[in-house]
Scaffold this motif. Structure first.
Motif, PDB file in Angstrom:
ATOM      1  N   UNK A  62      12.633  50.500   3.623  1.00  0.00           N
ATOM      2  CA  UNK A  62      13.094  49.198   3.151  1.00  0.00           C
ATOM      3  C   UNK A  62      12.761  48.994   1.688  1.00  0.00           C
ATOM      4  N   UNK A  63      11.544  49.376   1.315  1.00  0.00           N
ATOM      5  CA  UNK A  63      11.130  49.208  -0.079  1.00  0.00           C
ATOM      6  C   UNK A  63      11.909  50.125  -1.003  1.00  0.00           C
ATOM      7  N   UNK A  64      12.307  51.338  -0.517  1.00  0.00           N
ATOM      8  CA  UNK A  64      13.092  52.278  -1.336  1.00  0.00           C
ATOM      9  C   UNK A  64      14.476  51.687  -1.611  1.00  0.00           C
ATOM     10  N   UNK A  65      15.075  51.088  -0.619  1.00  0.00           N
ATOM     11  CA  UNK A  65      16.408  50.471  -0.798  1.00  0.00           C
ATOM     12  C   UNK A  65      16.355  49.314  -1.792  1.00  0.00           C
ATOM     13  N   UNK A  66      15.337  48.553  -1.741  1.00  0.00           N
ATOM     14  CA  UNK A  66      15.194  47.435  -2.682  1.00  0.00           C
ATOM     15  C   UNK A  66      15.049  47.945  -4.104  1.00  0.00           C
TER      16      UNK A  66
END
Length: 762
Positions: A62-66
């Motif tokens: 999730x943090x990578x996509x953000x």
């Protein structure tokens, strides 16, 4: 992920369960709750940590996509900034707008030019067609020309423009419509001219000629059927056939329906090379002397022959053309048949109405034949003019009789002279004028009374005419009876309209004619009241509620009262003028003034004697007595008033006034005695008949005034105190002024005046 905890009630953290929800918590309870909450918080933190650790990979993704989304947004922002900088340095949007506007303008110009080209092509096409129409007319191709005219009428919207002017259209359209109108009028005139040449009447041979081929000026010869077709296409059948219809009505139909012409018809067909060129309808007069009177069968037969000739030889059995021709000719043709035939055979006697049925049958069959030939409409009842007239023969009969009755009534009234003949005798039944030999006046019995009055011969004959008319009503049908009833009413109303207009001057003067008119109105009023009682039982049941005359009686009664009132006012006016000549009866002790007053009295007597001579022979006795009493009251009261208004009278003057009063009363003594002798012949209670003294209160007053003029002061006072003067009509002010005018001031006069003013009879 499940919720790590749910909602917590702090009271659930206490060990005791008997606590009241509304009771406050103690300090130990609060410390215990805090401890429990810290333990519970540590448990929650432990659960959250365990959850994050177990889902570490999910949170990492999730943090990578953000992070990637944020990087892309920064790159896009940079590119937008570069584009804005580029646009700001070079304004290309203005150039794009200019190009777009230029493209739009070019396209608009192209569209306008395309529309102009379309309009020009239409104008050229219409102009060419209008030119072709004229060429077609010269070449005899009238049908094709008519079709083009009709086509162009729709294209140019001629009918729409006749109703409403259109704004904003090209001027050339108006020019084209004007040219179309010129062309239309040209073809209309040419076709009408063709018809005039095709259908003619030869007065020498008394024949109607129909040419099947004709030409106009340089135009080619055109067939009649083609001309009719062209007129039908253009829509000018009425215009093209109008003159032909007038021609046939004037020379053919008029002779056919003339009962005195006695003509017969024959047809001739002229051919050339096997082609019919002309058809002729000849009218041959009959010289058979045995043919007399009105022959309805011959009239209808001849008319049908004419219509068949038109149907076969002129309209070529075309129903539309025949109906158009029928609409132009039938109204005038039917009027000619009605005036020349049907109206003349309307019976003069109600007993002959049944014989008219044969005429009704002939008329019905005639119109049926016309419907078969499409000359009149089979569905429109308005074309059944002859049948309607024949079916209403009773009404026509009654209308004719009504006209005759009113004409006779008017003649009677105009011929009545309202002059009493010499040797007039009130007891005679009928009196004739010696010069004319006609009945001038007669004695008539008044209904609802035992009295008789003198009426004019015109009124008596008018009432006899009304009675005869109502007798006819009782013997007639409802339709005839209602017309006779209106005739009787109108005849009575004629008296109200004719006589006052004829004798207007006599009504404005004192004469016997006015009194005769009064008697006539009284007589007619009484007779009108009796009409319902006399004829209602014999009237047809359908008319009993319709026949009403009682509304007319008050009109004549009011007319009579107005005339008599006018006569009374004229007499009173003349009497007052005569009394005015006495100048208030002042200074009658002087000879000149006395002679003037005496002359006025003589004038009064003369007027009253004249009125007596005019009124007494004509008025009913009681009416005469009442009217004369009103006149005498007016003149006596005026003379008495003038004498009582004198403010200073010498002894000799009082004697002269007394002499004038005695002269007046002596001159009128015979008149007063005759009035007093008139009694009411009706059976009335004893004492109900008034004497002349009661009808003329001023008579007693003027007599008493004559006595007062030479009466002593004490006697005058005593006469007032005993009520004698008051009963004669004197009032205190009159007696006081009279005493002051005659007697000089003295203690006795003051005492008498005080006694008079103190006496009250009210």
């Amino acid at each position: 992920m499940d919720a790590p905890f749910k909602s917590i009630s702090v009271r659930d953290l206490l060990p005791s369960t008997n606590l009241d929800d509304s009771s406050p918590l103690s300090a130990p309870d609060l410390r215990l709750i805090i401890d429990h909450l810290q333990v519970r918080s540590l448990q929650i933190k432990s659960k959250v940590q365990n959850y994050v650790v177990s889902h570490h990979s999910d949170f990492s993704a999730l943090f990578s996509q953000c992070s990637a989304a944020f990087s892309g947004a920064e790159h896009l922002s940079g590119e937008v900034s570069d584009l804005i900088r580029l646009v700001s340095e070079n304004p290309i949007d203005v150039e794009i707008k200019e190009v777009v506007n230029e493209v739009r303008e070019k396209r608009r110009e192209v569209r306008e030019k395309r529309k102009v080209l379309e309009v020009v092509s239409v104008i050229v096409e219409v102009s060419e067609k209008l030119r072709l129409v004229r060429e077609m007319m010269r070449g005899g191709r009238v049908v094709e020309a008519a079709e083009v005219i009709r086509e162009l009428e729709e294209a140019l919207r001629i009918r729409e423009c006749e109703v409403k002017e259109e704004d904003g259209e090209p001027v050339v359209y108006g020019l084209l419509r004007s040219e179309w109108m010129d062309c239309f009028q040209e073809i209309q005139e040419v076709l009408a001219k063709f018809m005039e040449n095709a259908v003619t009447f030869d007065q020498q041979s008394n024949a109607l000629c129909v040419k099947y081929w004709s030409s106009i000026n340089a135009n080619n010869s055109v067939e009649l059927h083609t001309v009719l077709t062209a007129m039908d296409v253009v829509g000018i059948m009425d215009f093209g056939l109008a003159k032909v219809a007038d021609l046939i009505i004037k020379y053919v139909i008029t002779q056919a329906v003339n009962p005195e012409s006695h003509i017969s018809f024959s047809e001739e067909i002229n051919q050339d090379s096997g082609r019919t060129t002309e058809v002729v309808l000849k009218m041959v007069p009959s010289f058979d002397h045995e043919l007399k009177g009105i022959d309805g069968q011959a009239i209808f037969t001849g008319s049908i022959q004419v219509v068949k000739f038109i149907y076969n030889s002129f309209c070529f059995q075309n129903s539309h053309w025949m109906r158009c021709f029928g609409r132009l000719t039938w109204p005038r043709m039917s009027e000619l048949i009605i005036s020349n035939f049907l109206s003349k055979v309307v019976p003069d006697d109600p007993s002959k109405l049944a014989d008219f049925q044969s005429i009704i049958q002939l008329t019905t069959q005639f119109e049926t034949d016309l419907k078969d030939l499409m000359f009149i409409s089979a569905s429109d009842n308005k074309d059944e003019r002859l049948s309607k007239f024949a079916d209403n023969v009773e009404v026509h009969f009654a209308s004719r009789k009504k006209v005759e009755i009113l004409a006779k009534a008017r003649s009677l009234l105009l011929q009545s002279n309202f002059v009493l003949p010499s040797g007039f005798n009130r007891d005679a039944k009928v009196l004739e004028n010696e010069q004319t030999g006609e009945n001038s006046v007669c004695n008539a019995d008044l209904l609802f009374s035992s009295e008789r009055c003198v009426v004019s011969g015109g009124a008596a004959k008018l009432m006899a005419l009304v009675h005869q008319t109502l007798k006819d009503v009782c013997l007639s049908s409802t339709r005839v009876g209602i017309e006779f009833y209106h005739a009787a009413r109108d005849a009575l109303l004629l008296y109200e309209a004719v006589v006052p207009a004829k004798l207007g001057r006599q009504l404005d003067s004192i004469n016997q004619a006015a009194v005769l008119i009064y008697n006539d109105c009284l007589y007619l009023s009484r007779e009108i009241h009796g009409l319902a009682f006399e004829y209602r039982p014999d009237l047809p049941s359908s008319l009993k509620e319709l026949v009403v005359f009682v509304d007319l009686a008050p009109r004549f009664q009011l007319m009579a009262e107005n005339i008599l009132h006018r006569q009374i006012q004229l007499v009173i006016h003349n009497l007052k003028e005569a009394v005015d000549g006495a100048d208030g009866f002042q200074n009658t002790h002087q000879m000149k003034e006395f002679e003037s007053a005496k002359f006025s009295i003589d004038q009064v007597v003369f007027i009253l004697e004249k009125v007596h001579i005019i009124w007494e022979p004509l008025l009913l006795p009681l009416t005469y007595k009442r009217c004369m009493s009103m006149v005498l009251e007016a003149v006596f009261s005026r003379i008495t008033k003038d004498m009582l208004l004198l403010d200073d009278m010498a002894a000799e003057e009082t004697l002269q006034l007394q002499r004038l009063i005695h002269l007046l009363l002596e001159s009128l003594s015979s008149l007063l005695e005759s009035l007093n002798a008139i009694t009411d012949m009706r059976k009335l209670p004893e004492g109900s008949v008034q004497s002349i003294d009661e009808l003329v209160p001023s008579l007693r007053k003027i007599r008493k005034l004559a006595e007062l003029l030479d009466m002593p002061l004490r006697s005058i006072t005593a006469a007032w105190e005993c009520g004698e003067l008051f009963s004669c009509g004197f009032v205190p002010s009159e007696v006081v002024d009279f005493i002051k005018a005659i007697f000089t001031d003295s203690p006795l006069r003051k005492d008498c005046l005080w006694r008079i003013e103190s006496t009250d009879f009210m």
